[in-house]
Design an enzyme around this catalytic site. Structure first.
Site, mmCIF file in Angstrom:
data_model
loop_
_atom_site.group_PDB
_atom_site.id
_atom_site.type_symbol
_atom_site.label_atom_id
_atom_site.label_comp_id
_atom_site.label_asym_id
_atom_site.label_seq_id
_atom_site.Cartn_x
_atom_site.Cartn_y
_atom_site.Cartn_z
ATOM 1 N N LYS A 12 -42.438 -15.760 -2.481
ATOM 2 C CA LYS A 12 -43.095 -15.149 -3.633
ATOM 3 C C LYS A 12 -44.428 -14.553 -3.182
ATOM 4 O O LYS A 12 -45.037 -15.054 -2.218
ATOM 5 C CB LYS A 12 -43.344 -16.187 -4.733
ATOM 6 C CG LYS A 12 -44.471 -17.159 -4.401
ATOM 7 C CD LYS A 12 -44.924 -17.932 -5.614
ATOM 8 C CE LYS A 12 -46.418 -18.054 -5.732
ATOM 9 N NZ LYS A 12 -47.135 -18.622 -4.592
ATOM 10 N N ASP A 150 -45.247 -23.812 -8.437
ATOM 11 C CA ASP A 150 -44.643 -22.532 -8.048
ATOM 12 C C ASP A 150 -43.121 -22.525 -8.132
ATOM 13 O O ASP A 150 -42.502 -21.468 -7.979
ATOM 14 C CB ASP A 150 -45.021 -22.195 -6.596
ATOM 15 C CG ASP A 150 -46.487 -21.818 -6.457
ATOM 16 O OD1 ASP A 150 -47.137 -21.549 -7.480
ATOM 17 O OD2 ASP A 150 -46.963 -21.785 -5.313
HETATM 18 O O1 C5P Z 1 -48.232 -27.911 -8.156
HETATM 19 P P1 C5P Z 1 -48.457 -27.992 -6.695
HETATM 20 O O2 C5P Z 1 -48.069 -29.333 -6.137
HETATM 21 O O3 C5P Z 1 -47.826 -26.880 -5.931
HETATM 22 O O4 C5P Z 1 -50.007 -27.834 -6.447
HETATM 23 C C1 C5P Z 1 -50.600 -28.123 -5.215
HETATM 24 C C2 C5P Z 1 -52.094 -28.326 -5.422
HETATM 25 O O5 C5P Z 1 -52.735 -27.086 -5.716
HETATM 26 C C3 C5P Z 1 -52.445 -29.240 -6.588
HETATM 27 O O6 C5P Z 1 -52.490 -30.574 -6.179
HETATM 28 C C4 C5P Z 1 -53.808 -28.743 -6.994
HETATM 29 O O7 C5P Z 1 -54.781 -29.270 -6.104
HETATM 30 C C5 C5P Z 1 -53.733 -27.257 -6.706
HETATM 31 N N1 C5P Z 1 -53.390 -26.435 -7.892
HETATM 32 C C6 C5P Z 1 -54.334 -26.255 -8.870
HETATM 33 N N2 C5P Z 1 -54.034 -25.458 -9.943
HETATM 34 C C7 C5P Z 1 -52.845 -24.846 -10.034
HETATM 35 C C8 C5P Z 1 -51.864 -25.015 -9.033
HETATM 36 C C9 C5P Z 1 -52.176 -25.825 -7.963
HETATM 37 O O8 C5P Z 1 -55.450 -26.806 -8.816
HETATM 38 N N3 C5P Z 1 -52.579 -24.060 -11.087
#
Ligand code: C5P
Length: 303
Positions: A12, A150
Site C-alpha cells: 500500500k 493497515d
Molecule cells: O495498528 P498497528 O499495530 O499497525 O500500529 C503500529 C503502531 O503505530 C501502534 O502501536 C502505534 O504506536 C502507531 N500508530 C498510531 N496511530 C495510528 C496507527 C499506528 O499511533 N493511527
C-alpha cells in the site's frame, strides 16, 4: 476439493497523510488517501495441513531477518481465522486442520508500505476461501481491524481514504493508473518510533507538499503531503539526505510513504519510472520499484 491456494499481496502507498490528533487509546486519528500498488508485492501460499496449528516459511529477497513465529502478522491472521472462521455448530471438513503458510517476501519491512499487513490481509482472504468459511466482507474487515491499523485497507485495496486509526475505509476509486517510483533506502523505520516522535515534536504538520498527479489531484485538492515526514526525518537522520539525493536524480519532489522509510516519486511515463528505479537503486543503495496504482490489494495469482 482444493488443498492449496496462492494470492498476491500488494503493497500500500499513502499518497497524502494528515494526522488530525492523538486519541485516548494512544493511536492517532488519520486521514490518508491510499492506493494499492502493483509492485512491490508478496506472494502468499496457504496449504491445509492435517494437524492443528500454523507454520510459516519465508523466501524472497526481503525475507532475511523477519520473524516467522507468532509475532508475524500473517501467522496471527491465520490463527485468528482458524478460531473465528469456523461455525462451531456446523464444523466443516477442515475443523481439525491447520495451515502451512509460505510468503515470498519482496515488500521491504520498515518501509511504510504495509508489507506485513498485506500478507495478513492476503491470508484472511485466501484462508477464508480455501477452508470454505464463507465469511462476508464485514466479518473479514472486523478480523482485519483486530490485526492492525493497515490490514483493513490491504483487504479492500484500490484507492481509498483511511480514517480513524486507519481502519475506517472510504472507497475513493477507481483511479487512472499513473507511473511512479517507490524508492526504499537501505535502512528501515519502526512505525511506533515515528508516531512517538510526532508527539514529542508537538504534532507538526508536513513542512512541504508536492503537486498531485492529475489522476488524484481533485481528490486531494491538488497537493500531496505527509504529516509524519518531519517526525520520520527527525528519527532517522539518513532519511533527509537520501530524499534530497533521490529528488536530485528524479528532478522532481519525493514524498514519504506512511511512516517511512520509502519515498514515492510520481513521474511522466512508465519508461521514465523504469529508468529512475534502476538509477535510484544503483546510485543510492536499497531497492526501487517502477510501479502504478492498481484496483486490488489481494488478488488470486494470475487473476
Ligand atoms: O495498528 P498497528 O499495530 O499497525 O500500529 C503500529 C503502531 O503505530 C501502534 O502501536 C502505534 O504506536 C502507531 N500508530 C498510531 N496511530 C495510528 C496507527 C499506528 O499511533 N493511527
Amino acid at each position: 476439493m482444493t488443498f492449496s491456494i496462492r494470492v498476491l499481496a500488494r503493497a500500500k502507498l499513502t499518497l497524502t497523510l494528515r494526522i488530525l490528533g492523538l486519541r485516548p487509546d494512544g493511536f492517532h486519528d488519520l486521514e490518508a488517501l491510499t492506493v494499492s500498488i502493483e509492485d512491490p508485492h508478496d506472494v502468499v501460499g496457504l496449504r491445509v495441513r492435517a494437524f492443528v496449528g500454523v507454520r510459516l516459511s519465508m523466501t524472497g529477497r526481503a525475507a532475511p531477518g523477519l520473524p516467522t513465529g507468532e509475532t508475524n502478522l500473517a501467522v496471527r491472521a491465520a490463527q485468528l481465522l482458524l478460531v473465528e472462521g469456523e461455525d462451531p455448530e456446523l464444523p466443516g471438513p477442515f475443523a481439525a486442520s491447520g495451515l502451512d503458510l509460505t510468503v515470498h517476501k519482496v515488500i521491504p519491512a520498515g518501509a511504510g508500505l504495509g508489507g506485513g499487513s498485506a500478507d495478513a490481509a492476503a491470508t484472511l482472504v485466501a484462508g477464508n476461501r480455501l477452508l470454505g468459511f464463507g465469511l462476508g466482507d464485514g466479518p473479514l474487515r472486523d478480523l482485519a481491524a483486530r490485526l492492525g491499523s493497515d490490514v483493513p485497507f490491504c483487504l479492500s485495496g484500490g484507492t481509498a481514504w483511511m480514517r480513524g486509526r486507519g481502519e475506517v475505509i472510504v472507497d475513493a476509486g477507481p483511479t487512472d493508473p499513473f507511473p511512479l517510483v517507490v524508492a526504499v533506502p537501505p535502512f528501515g523505520l519502526a512505525t511506533p518510533d515515528v508516531y512517538r516522535a510526532w508527539d514529542a515534536l508537538g504534532g507538526p504538520r508536513a513542512a512541504r507538499s508536492c503537486p498531485a498527479p492529475s489522476a488524484v489531484a481533485e481528490l486531494v485538492g491538488g497537493e500531496l503531503a505527509n504529516d509524519l515526514e518531519p517526525a520520520a526525518e527527525a528519527v532517522e537522520p539518513r532519511l533527509r539526505p537520501y530524499r534530497e539525493a533521490l529528488e536530485e536524480l528524479a528532478g522532481a519532489p519525493a514524498l514519504l510513504a506512511g511512516s517511512g522509510s520509502a519515498y514515492a516519486v510520481p513521474v511522466a511515463s512508465p519508461e521514465r519510472a523504469a529508468a529512475l528505479a534502476e538509477e535510484a537503486a544503483g546510485r543510492l543503495g536499497g531497492v526501487a520499484f517502477a510501479t502504478r496504482p492498481v484496483g486490488r490489494g489481494v488478488a488470486l495469482q494470475g487473476a
